[in-house]
Motif scaffolding. Sequence first.
Motif, PDB file in Angstrom:
ATOM      1  N   TRP A  96       0.668  -1.229  -0.052  1.00  0.00           N
ATOM      2  CA  TRP A  96       0.053  -0.055  -0.063  1.00  0.00           C
ATOM      3  C   TRP A  96       0.838   1.144  -0.110  1.00  0.00           C
ATOM      4  O   TRP A  96       1.792   1.340   0.705  1.00  0.00           O
ATOM      5  CB  TRP A  96      -0.799   0.083   1.224  1.00  0.00           C
ATOM      6  CG  TRP A  96      -1.917  -0.842   1.264  1.00  0.00           C
ATOM      7  CD1 TRP A  96      -1.966  -2.367   0.936  1.00  0.00           C
ATOM      8  CD2 TRP A  96      -3.443  -0.534   1.315  1.00  0.00           C
ATOM      9  NE1 TRP A  96      -3.474  -2.803   1.145  1.00  0.00           N
ATOM     10  CE2 TRP A  96      -4.229  -1.625   1.030  1.00  0.00           C
ATOM     11  CE3 TRP A  96      -4.199   0.591   1.031  1.00  0.00           C
ATOM     12  CZ2 TRP A  96      -5.607  -1.588   0.858  1.00  0.00           C
ATOM     13  CZ3 TRP A  96      -5.430   0.682   1.041  1.00  0.00           C
ATOM     14  CH2 TRP A  96      -6.209  -0.738   0.920  1.00  0.00           C
ATOM     15  N   THR A 107       0.634   5.424   0.475  1.00  0.00           N
ATOM     16  CA  THR A 107      -0.237   6.678   0.759  1.00  0.00           C
ATOM     17  C   THR A 107      -0.682   7.489  -0.242  1.00  0.00           C
ATOM     18  O   THR A 107       0.199   7.953  -1.098  1.00  0.00           O
ATOM     19  CB  THR A 107       0.679   7.463   2.023  1.00  0.00           C
ATOM     20  OG1 THR A 107       1.110   6.484   2.871  1.00  0.00           O
ATOM     21  CG2 THR A 107      -0.465   8.466   2.740  1.00  0.00           C
ATOM     22  N   PRO A 131      -6.136   0.496   5.497  1.00  0.00           N
ATOM     23  CA  PRO A 131      -5.176  -0.337   5.071  1.00  0.00           C
ATOM     24  C   PRO A 131      -5.276  -1.640   5.784  1.00  0.00           C
ATOM     25  O   PRO A 131      -5.205  -2.736   5.432  1.00  0.00           O
ATOM     26  CB  PRO A 131      -3.681   0.271   4.871  1.00  0.00           C
ATOM     27  CG  PRO A 131      -3.945   1.531   4.900  1.00  0.00           C
ATOM     28  CD  PRO A 131      -5.175   1.976   5.611  1.00  0.00           C
ATOM     29  N   ASN A 148      -6.566  -5.517   5.043  1.00  0.00           N
ATOM     30  CA  ASN A 148      -5.664  -6.892   5.199  1.00  0.00           C
ATOM     31  C   ASN A 148      -6.218  -7.722   6.218  1.00  0.00           C
ATOM     32  O   ASN A 148      -6.138  -9.018   6.274  1.00  0.00           O
ATOM     33  CB  ASN A 148      -4.313  -6.343   5.562  1.00  0.00           C
ATOM     34  CG  ASN A 148      -3.335  -5.650   4.389  1.00  0.00           C
ATOM     35  OD1 ASN A 148      -3.045  -6.423   3.510  1.00  0.00           O
ATOM     36  ND2 ASN A 148      -3.199  -4.373   4.268  1.00  0.00           N
ATOM     37  N   ILE A 177      -9.657   1.908  -4.694  1.00  0.00           N
ATOM     38  CA  ILE A 177      -8.336   0.928  -4.921  1.00  0.00           C
ATOM     39  C   ILE A 177      -8.941   0.161  -5.861  1.00  0.00           C
ATOM     40  O   ILE A 177      -9.975  -0.225  -6.153  1.00  0.00           O
ATOM     41  CB  ILE A 177      -8.308   0.310  -3.476  1.00  0.00           C
ATOM     42  CG1 ILE A 177      -9.311  -0.532  -3.154  1.00  0.00           C
ATOM     43  CG2 ILE A 177      -8.028   1.465  -2.412  1.00  0.00           C
ATOM     44  CD1 ILE A 177      -9.012  -1.572  -1.781  1.00  0.00           C
ATOM     45  N   TYR A 211      -9.222  -7.373  -2.631  1.00  0.00           N
ATOM     46  CA  TYR A 211      -9.439  -7.053  -1.207  1.00  0.00           C
ATOM     47  C   TYR A 211     -11.351  -7.230  -0.934  1.00  0.00           C
ATOM     48  O   TYR A 211     -11.719  -7.110  -0.188  1.00  0.00           O
ATOM     49  CB  TYR A 211      -9.135  -5.575  -0.804  1.00  0.00           C
ATOM     50  CG  TYR A 211      -7.667  -5.618  -0.287  1.00  0.00           C
ATOM     51  CD1 TYR A 211      -7.184  -6.346   0.744  1.00  0.00           C
ATOM     52  CD2 TYR A 211      -6.738  -5.160  -1.250  1.00  0.00           C
ATOM     53  CE1 TYR A 211      -5.834  -6.240   1.102  1.00  0.00           C
ATOM     54  CE2 TYR A 211      -5.499  -4.872  -1.033  1.00  0.00           C
ATOM     55  CZ  TYR A 211      -4.866  -5.856   0.175  1.00  0.00           C
ATOM     56  OH  TYR A 211      -3.760  -5.707   0.480  1.00  0.00           O
TER      57      TYR A 211
END
Length: 268
Positions: free
Chosen positions: A148, A150, A205, A209, A250, A256
């Motif tokens: 990831w 920022t 994040p 995860n 994203i 995800y």
Amino acid sequence: MTKPPPPEPRLSATILLLRDAAPQPEVLMVKRHYEIDFAAGALVFPGGKAAPADASPDWDAWTDGDFGPVQQDARIAAIREAYEESGLLIARPRSARGPGATLVGADMAEKLAPHRSAVDRGEASFLELMRENDLVLALDSLVHFGHWITPDMMPKRFDTHFYIAPAPEWQIAAHDGRETTDAVWMSAADALQQELDGAATIIFPTRMNLVKLARATSVQMAMSKFGSEPVVSVLPKVGKTEDGQPCLYIPEEAGYGQTVELLSRVNV
């Protein structure tokens, strides 16, 4: 007036240390100190910025696994941060080294525990500590799990690699009392439920995860499944939903199961 370019993200690393439990494996999470400038008070995985010393070529003789410059530096940072923030040491005796070899036990972790604060503050060298105790870091124990970066608009930016690894058997995790105020083992599902209940703060994040980790039913399954999947870099993009709400996007291919996050839900 020309807009200044966004700050360059700093290489960082985070590690999800896993142990088997029913019905889901548990992951070690630490609670960030309330006076820390990033993710204050949040539940996170051990991790932080890579230090210049993590990139020293002298590490080559004191690590197992060959991963190239960025991955080696990040893995060293992940193991160092795990040691500093939890006391868990992902290392092997140099005399019994090699991919898959047994990690050190509680006796060595307890012996090196008094040095955690000095390493954390940069007053002692993690590499020298390994040399003095004839240990090598088990970089091969880590599976690359996520990446990831920022978003551009943030004043502080991180280029963070996430790893999963089996927690060393018999070693006992303990928070450092400086950057972290608690160390707890919990399933990914329990952590996510705590956030839903308002009992925990979890940044975007970390939450994503945890969602990904929740698909695993054992440590072995997690290591096998995620070790065979490609890691897609995630650089969230600012936008708006169809109804005009500010959000982050994203990439779907990152796997995800979610592509949009409302900015109102993003804790920093």
